[in-house]
Scaffold this motif. Structure first.
Motif, PDB file in Angstrom:
ATOM      1  N   TYR A  14       0.979  -0.955   0.610  1.00 52.91           N
ATOM      2  CA  TYR A  14      -0.264   0.276   0.117  1.00 52.91           C
ATOM      3  C   TYR A  14       0.560   1.456  -0.593  1.00 52.91           C
ATOM      4  O   TYR A  14       1.915   1.356   0.458  1.00 52.91           O
ATOM      5  N   PRO A  15       0.160   2.930  -0.438  1.00 51.30           N
ATOM      6  CA  PRO A  15       1.037   3.930  -0.277  1.00 51.30           C
ATOM      7  C   PRO A  15       1.591   3.943   0.621  1.00 51.30           C
ATOM      8  O   PRO A  15       0.558   4.379   1.323  1.00 51.30           O
ATOM      9  N   ARG A  16       2.356   4.337   1.054  1.00 49.96           N
ATOM     10  CA  ARG A  16       2.825   4.967   2.198  1.00 49.96           C
ATOM     11  C   ARG A  16       3.481   6.911   1.501  1.00 49.96           C
ATOM     12  O   ARG A  16       4.099   6.783   0.497  1.00 49.96           O
ATOM     13  N   CYS A  17       3.804   7.657   2.510  1.00 43.34           N
ATOM     14  CA  CYS A  17       4.655   8.777   2.066  1.00 43.34           C
ATOM     15  C   CYS A  17       5.661   9.049   3.549  1.00 43.34           C
ATOM     16  O   CYS A  17       5.283   9.354   4.969  1.00 43.34           O
ATOM     17  N   TYR A  18       5.957   9.717   3.183  1.00 42.28           N
ATOM     18  CA  TYR A  18       7.888  10.308   3.728  1.00 42.28           C
ATOM     19  C   TYR A  18       8.280  11.873   3.395  1.00 42.28           C
ATOM     20  O   TYR A  18       7.802  11.816   2.248  1.00 42.28           O
ATOM     21  N   PHE A  19       8.265  12.627   4.770  1.00 46.26           N
ATOM     22  CA  PHE A  19       8.774  13.564   4.594  1.00 46.26           C
ATOM     23  C   PHE A  19      10.510  13.185   5.288  1.00 46.26           C
ATOM     24  O   PHE A  19       9.908  13.213   6.533  1.00 46.26           O
ATOM     25  N   THR A  20      10.508  14.063   5.034  1.00 52.24           N
ATOM     26  CA  THR A  20      12.191  14.866   5.677  1.00 52.24           C
ATOM     27  C   THR A  20      12.920  15.163   5.259  1.00 52.24           C
ATOM     28  O   THR A  20      12.782  16.106   4.649  1.00 52.24           O
ATOM     29  N   ASN A  21      13.041  15.825   6.847  1.00 54.27           N
ATOM     30  CA  ASN A  21      13.956  17.527   6.632  1.00 54.27           C
ATOM     31  C   ASN A  21      14.525  17.662   8.244  1.00 54.27           C
ATOM     32  O   ASN A  21      14.142  16.972   9.258  1.00 54.27           O
ATOM     33  N   ASP A  22      15.614  18.001   8.363  1.00 53.20           N
ATOM     34  CA  ASP A  22      16.701  17.922   9.456  1.00 53.20           C
ATOM     35  C   ASP A  22      16.192  19.507  10.506  1.00 53.20           C
ATOM     36  O   ASP A  22      15.943  19.644  11.450  1.00 53.20           O
ATOM     37  N   SER A  23      14.921  20.157   9.682  1.00 54.36           N
ATOM     38  CA  SER A  23      14.501  21.636  10.879  1.00 54.36           C
ATOM     39  C   SER A  23      13.574  21.185  11.156  1.00 54.36           C
ATOM     40  O   SER A  23      12.775  20.635  10.584  1.00 54.36           O
ATOM     41  N   VAL A  24      13.702  21.556  12.179  1.00 56.31           N
ATOM     42  CA  VAL A  24      12.517  21.005  13.485  1.00 56.31           C
ATOM     43  C   VAL A  24      11.600  22.222  13.340  1.00 56.31           C
ATOM     44  O   VAL A  24      10.011  21.244  13.114  1.00 56.31           O
ATOM     45  N   ASP A  25      11.536  22.849  12.523  1.00 54.44           N
ATOM     46  CA  ASP A  25      10.606  24.435  12.477  1.00 54.44           C
ATOM     47  C   ASP A  25       9.714  23.714  11.220  1.00 54.44           C
ATOM     48  O   ASP A  25       8.209  23.730  11.257  1.00 54.44           O
ATOM     49  N   VAL A  51       3.084   8.855   7.236  1.00 49.08           N
ATOM     50  CA  VAL A  51       2.059   8.996   6.183  1.00 49.08           C
ATOM     51  C   VAL A  51       1.713   7.403   5.985  1.00 49.08           C
ATOM     52  O   VAL A  51       1.901   7.722   5.256  1.00 49.08           O
ATOM     53  N   ALA A  52       1.688   6.792   7.011  1.00 44.30           N
ATOM     54  CA  ALA A  52       0.591   4.870   6.383  1.00 44.30           C
ATOM     55  C   ALA A  52      -0.224   5.180   6.944  1.00 44.30           C
ATOM     56  O   ALA A  52      -0.356   3.784   5.804  1.00 44.30           O
ATOM     57  N   ARG A  53      -0.745   5.325   7.207  1.00 43.30           N
ATOM     58  CA  ARG A  53      -2.025   4.843   7.532  1.00 43.30           C
ATOM     59  C   ARG A  53      -2.889   4.794   6.534  1.00 43.30           C
ATOM     60  O   ARG A  53      -2.648   5.690   5.500  1.00 43.30           O
ATOM     61  N   ARG A  54      -3.990   3.907   5.515  1.00 47.08           N
ATOM     62  CA  ARG A  54      -4.170   3.976   4.005  1.00 47.08           C
ATOM     63  C   ARG A  54      -5.247   5.093   4.415  1.00 47.08           C
ATOM     64  O   ARG A  54      -5.110   5.789   3.364  1.00 47.08           O
ATOM     65  N   GLU A  55      -6.337   5.448   5.336  1.00 50.03           N
ATOM     66  CA  GLU A  55      -7.326   6.309   4.969  1.00 50.03           C
ATOM     67  C   GLU A  55      -6.399   7.860   5.227  1.00 50.03           C
ATOM     68  O   GLU A  55      -6.941   8.369   4.974  1.00 50.03           O
ATOM     69  N   ALA A  56      -5.237   7.965   6.214  1.00 50.03           N
ATOM     70  CA  ALA A  56      -4.206   8.772   6.337  1.00 50.03           C
ATOM     71  C   ALA A  56      -3.319   9.181   4.785  1.00 50.03           C
ATOM     72  O   ALA A  56      -3.908  10.006   4.066  1.00 50.03           O
ATOM     73  N   VAL A  57      -3.651   8.284   3.786  1.00 46.44           N
ATOM     74  CA  VAL A  57      -2.995   8.506   2.705  1.00 46.44           C
ATOM     75  C   VAL A  57      -4.135   8.579   1.560  1.00 46.44           C
ATOM     76  O   VAL A  57      -3.396   9.643   0.681  1.00 46.44           O
ATOM     77  N   ALA A  58      -4.467   7.614   1.613  1.00 40.55           N
ATOM     78  CA  ALA A  58      -5.704   8.884   0.480  1.00 40.55           C
ATOM     79  C   ALA A  58      -6.511   9.791   1.319  1.00 40.55           C
ATOM     80  O   ALA A  58      -6.737  10.796   0.208  1.00 40.55           O
ATOM     81  N   ARG A  59      -6.396  10.383   2.394  1.00 36.76           N
ATOM     82  CA  ARG A  59      -6.802  12.482   2.478  1.00 36.76           C
ATOM     83  C   ARG A  59      -5.827  12.620   2.050  1.00 36.76           C
ATOM     84  O   ARG A  59      -5.873  13.728   1.143  1.00 36.76           O
ATOM     85  N   MET A  60      -4.499  12.204   1.856  1.00 32.09           N
ATOM     86  CA  MET A  60      -3.438  13.184   1.779  1.00 32.09           C
ATOM     87  C   MET A  60      -3.339  13.371  -0.035  1.00 32.09           C
ATOM     88  O   MET A  60      -3.494  14.591   0.015  1.00 32.09           O
ATOM     89  N   ASP A  61      -4.083  12.050   0.076  1.00 26.65           N
ATOM     90  CA  ASP A  61      -3.459  12.279  -2.011  1.00 26.65           C
ATOM     91  C   ASP A  61      -5.216  13.270  -2.627  1.00 26.65           C
ATOM     92  O   ASP A  61      -5.058  13.853  -3.199  1.00 26.65           O
ATOM     93  N   PRO A  66      -1.892  12.123  -6.013  1.00 27.42           N
ATOM     94  CA  PRO A  66      -1.577  10.958  -5.929  1.00 27.42           C
ATOM     95  C   PRO A  66      -0.137  11.505  -6.080  1.00 27.42           C
ATOM     96  O   PRO A  66       0.324  11.823  -7.597  1.00 27.42           O
ATOM     97  N   LYS A  67       1.215  10.518  -5.659  1.00 28.70           N
ATOM     98  CA  LYS A  67       2.476  11.007  -5.959  1.00 28.70           C
ATOM     99  C   LYS A  67       3.323   9.381  -6.257  1.00 28.70           C
ATOM    100  O   LYS A  67       4.034   9.551  -6.341  1.00 28.70           O
ATOM    101  N   TYR A  68       2.357   8.485  -7.071  1.00 30.81           N
ATOM    102  CA  TYR A  68       2.624   7.524  -7.474  1.00 30.81           C
ATOM    103  C   TYR A  68       2.068   6.911  -9.175  1.00 30.81           C
ATOM    104  O   TYR A  68       1.605   7.782  -9.573  1.00 30.81           O
TER     105      TYR A  68
END
Length: 68
Positions: A14-25, A51-61, A66-68
């Protein structure tokens, strides 16, 4: 993703989304936006948000597209 369940190995895809950044802000801006949109997220480590829960990824989409 592979999981072991009752001595059986199963595959889950299932799709998952990751966000990577060193800045806490910047992480905070991202997670505040997710909270406002009702999207469940987790802090994976000091610089990765997941963001990995199926419903959370759907809401983000729905909001970002979608990013895939």
């Amino acid at each position: 993703m592979r999981r072991r369940l009752n001595d059986e190995e199963r595959w889950y895809e299932y799709p998952r989304c990751y966000f990577t950044n060193d800045s806490v802000d910047i992480q905070r801006i991202f997670t505040d936006a997710l909270d406002r949109l009702g999207i469940a997220w987790r802090q994976m480590n000091r610089k990765n948000i997941s963001v990995a829960r199926r419903e959370a990824v759907a809401r983000m989409d729905e909001f970002v597209g979608p990013k895939y």
